[in-house]
Motif scaffolding. Sequence first.
Motif, PDB file in Angstrom:
ATOM      1  N   ASN A  46       9.720  -1.481   9.023  1.00 59.47           N
ATOM      2  CA  ASN A  46       9.500  -0.132   9.747  1.00 59.47           C
ATOM      3  C   ASN A  46      10.424   0.759   9.270  1.00 59.47           C
ATOM      4  N   SER A  47      10.225   1.942   9.761  1.00 57.19           N
ATOM      5  CA  SER A  47      11.184   3.171   9.289  1.00 57.19           C
ATOM      6  C   SER A  47      11.269   3.170   7.803  1.00 57.19           C
ATOM      7  N   LEU A  48      10.225   3.126   7.226  1.00 57.32           N
ATOM      8  CA  LEU A  48      10.157   3.069   5.700  1.00 57.32           C
ATOM      9  C   LEU A  48      10.712   4.387   4.993  1.00 57.32           C
TER      10      LEU A  48
ATOM     11  N   GLY B  25       0.720  -1.167   0.143  1.00 57.08           N
ATOM     12  CA  GLY B  25      -0.240  -0.099  -0.070  1.00 57.08           C
ATOM     13  C   GLY B  25       0.822   1.466   0.013  1.00 57.08           C
ATOM     14  N   LEU B  26       0.188   2.332   0.387  1.00 58.41           N
ATOM     15  CA  LEU B  26       0.923   3.677   0.399  1.00 58.41           C
ATOM     16  C   LEU B  26       1.075   3.948   1.731  1.00 58.41           C
ATOM     17  N   VAL B  27       2.183   4.427   2.103  1.00 54.54           N
ATOM     18  CA  VAL B  27       2.556   4.949   3.687  1.00 54.54           C
ATOM     19  C   VAL B  27       3.673   5.995   3.339  1.00 54.54           C
ATOM     20  N   GLN B  28       3.677   6.952   4.415  1.00 49.76           N
ATOM     21  CA  GLN B  28       4.419   7.991   4.396  1.00 49.76           C
ATOM     22  C   GLN B  28       5.641   7.404   5.219  1.00 49.76           C
ATOM     23  N   ALA B  29       6.775   8.070   4.738  1.00 49.79           N
ATOM     24  CA  ALA B  29       8.186   7.933   5.204  1.00 49.79           C
ATOM     25  C   ALA B  29       8.285   7.847   6.627  1.00 49.79           C
ATOM     26  N   GLY B  30       8.925   7.007   7.207  1.00 48.80           N
ATOM     27  CA  GLY B  30       8.854   6.831   8.674  1.00 48.80           C
ATOM     28  C   GLY B  30       7.813   5.577   9.000  1.00 48.80           C
ATOM     29  N   GLY B  31       6.950   5.345   8.365  1.00 49.68           N
ATOM     30  CA  GLY B  31       5.844   4.530   8.632  1.00 49.68           C
ATOM     31  C   GLY B  31       5.948   3.154   8.609  1.00 49.68           C
ATOM     32  N   SER B  32       5.077   2.268   8.647  1.00 47.25           N
ATOM     33  CA  SER B  32       5.373   0.698   8.641  1.00 47.25           C
ATOM     34  C   SER B  32       4.261  -0.016   7.951  1.00 47.25           C
ATOM     35  N   LEU B  33       4.807  -1.330   7.379  1.00 47.52           N
ATOM     36  CA  LEU B  33       3.605  -1.987   6.747  1.00 47.52           C
ATOM     37  C   LEU B  33       4.200  -3.556   7.132  1.00 47.52           C
ATOM     38  N   ARG B  34       3.300  -4.449   7.215  1.00 44.02           N
ATOM     39  CA  ARG B  34       3.479  -5.832   7.162  1.00 44.02           C
ATOM     40  C   ARG B  34       2.944  -6.687   6.003  1.00 44.02           C
ATOM     41  N   LEU B  35       3.905  -7.115   5.168  1.00 40.97           N
ATOM     42  CA  LEU B  35       3.617  -7.942   4.054  1.00 40.97           C
ATOM     43  C   LEU B  35       3.278  -9.337   4.529  1.00 40.97           C
ATOM     44  N   SER B  36       2.598  -9.878   3.801  1.00 40.24           N
ATOM     45  CA  SER B  36       2.018 -11.453   4.110  1.00 40.24           C
ATOM     46  C   SER B  36       2.078 -12.112   2.705  1.00 40.24           C
ATOM     47  N   CYS B  37       2.734 -13.442   2.751  1.00 41.30           N
ATOM     48  CA  CYS B  37       2.596 -14.043   1.558  1.00 41.30           C
ATOM     49  C   CYS B  37       1.923 -15.413   2.073  1.00 41.30           C
TER      50      CYS B  37
ATOM     51  N   THR C 138      17.912 -16.543   9.256  1.00 38.72           N
ATOM     52  CA  THR C 138      17.515 -15.373   8.342  1.00 38.72           C
ATOM     53  C   THR C 138      18.750 -14.533   8.037  1.00 38.72           C
ATOM     54  N   THR C 139      18.745 -13.817   6.713  1.00 38.62           N
ATOM     55  CA  THR C 139      19.763 -12.905   6.166  1.00 38.62           C
ATOM     56  C   THR C 139      18.733 -11.654   5.604  1.00 38.62           C
ATOM     57  N   TYR C 140      19.480 -10.588   5.941  1.00 39.58           N
ATOM     58  CA  TYR C 140      19.025  -9.357   5.189  1.00 39.58           C
ATOM     59  C   TYR C 140      19.951  -8.474   4.220  1.00 39.58           C
ATOM     60  N   GLU C 141      19.660  -7.929   3.598  1.00 38.46           N
ATOM     61  CA  GLU C 141      20.148  -6.962   2.599  1.00 38.46           C
ATOM     62  C   GLU C 141      20.795  -5.883   3.650  1.00 38.46           C
ATOM     63  N   ASP C 142      21.796  -5.546   3.120  1.00 43.93           N
ATOM     64  CA  ASP C 142      22.257  -4.342   4.251  1.00 43.93           C
ATOM     65  C   ASP C 142      21.453  -3.292   4.491  1.00 43.93           C
ATOM     66  N   ASP C 143      20.624  -2.608   3.411  1.00 41.39           N
ATOM     67  CA  ASP C 143      20.076  -1.394   3.534  1.00 41.39           C
ATOM     68  C   ASP C 143      18.736  -1.451   4.421  1.00 41.39           C
ATOM     69  N   VAL C 144      18.460  -2.864   4.445  1.00 35.71           N
ATOM     70  CA  VAL C 144      16.902  -3.065   5.319  1.00 35.71           C
ATOM     71  C   VAL C 144      17.423  -3.535   6.553  1.00 35.71           C
ATOM     72  N   LYS C 145      18.567  -4.039   6.899  1.00 37.70           N
ATOM     73  CA  LYS C 145      19.112  -4.315   8.359  1.00 37.70           C
ATOM     74  C   LYS C 145      18.613  -3.588   9.540  1.00 37.70           C
ATOM     75  N   GLY C 146      17.644  -3.956  10.389  1.00 43.24           N
ATOM     76  CA  GLY C 146      17.228  -3.318  11.465  1.00 43.24           C
ATOM     77  C   GLY C 146      15.888  -2.697  11.276  1.00 43.24           C
ATOM     78  N   ARG C 147      15.613  -2.606  10.238  1.00 39.91           N
ATOM     79  CA  ARG C 147      14.336  -2.190   9.514  1.00 39.91           C
ATOM     80  C   ARG C 147      13.084  -3.166   9.399  1.00 39.91           C
ATOM     81  N   PHE C 148      13.777  -4.001   8.662  1.00 43.71           N
ATOM     82  CA  PHE C 148      12.794  -5.199   7.992  1.00 43.71           C
ATOM     83  C   PHE C 148      13.072  -6.497   8.944  1.00 43.71           C
ATOM     84  N   THR C 149      11.994  -7.129   9.039  1.00 43.73           N
ATOM     85  CA  THR C 149      12.062  -8.497   9.851  1.00 43.73           C
ATOM     86  C   THR C 149      11.230  -9.576   8.929  1.00 43.73           C
ATOM     87  N   ILE C 150      11.887 -10.603   8.712  1.00 46.18           N
ATOM     88  CA  ILE C 150      11.233 -11.532   7.991  1.00 46.18           C
ATOM     89  C   ILE C 150      10.942 -12.792   8.984  1.00 46.18           C
TER      90      ILE C 150
END
Length: 123
Positions: free
Chosen positions: A83-85, A10-22, A57-69
């Motif tokens: 988080n902290s999008l 969806g659409l979110v403002q910078a600093g906001g959060s989203l949770r994706l599901s699969c 788990t493994t994360y791309e450097d740019d999302v470490k600390g912000r994204f959680t799988i």
Amino acid sequence: QVQLVESGGGLVQAGGSLRLSCAASPDMSSIACMAWFRQVAGKEREAVARINRDGSTTYEDDVKGRFTISQDNAKNTLYLEMNSLKPEDTAMYYCAAATTRWMIWTASDFDYWGPGTQVTVSS
């Protein structure tokens, strides 16, 4: 055969959060590795997070600390908590699964893909 369907974009403002599901069907029992990728028009699809069957788990450097799988095997669902999008996180996000390989990171190594869900971060 595994089918994957993403949701939660969806659409979110910078600093906001989203949770994706699969959602995976029929179930996740045959899956060895799952990942979230993202793609911007004109660029290659890039991995942002990966989870193996053992939970590592493994994360791309740019999302470490912000994204959680994470994954919920009882619900046959993979998640990506974001988080902290930032505006540069704007992309189509895809989930992917591999049944015979794990600890993989390249798109071509994955066997199954969902149709994607759009994430747009406004500044």
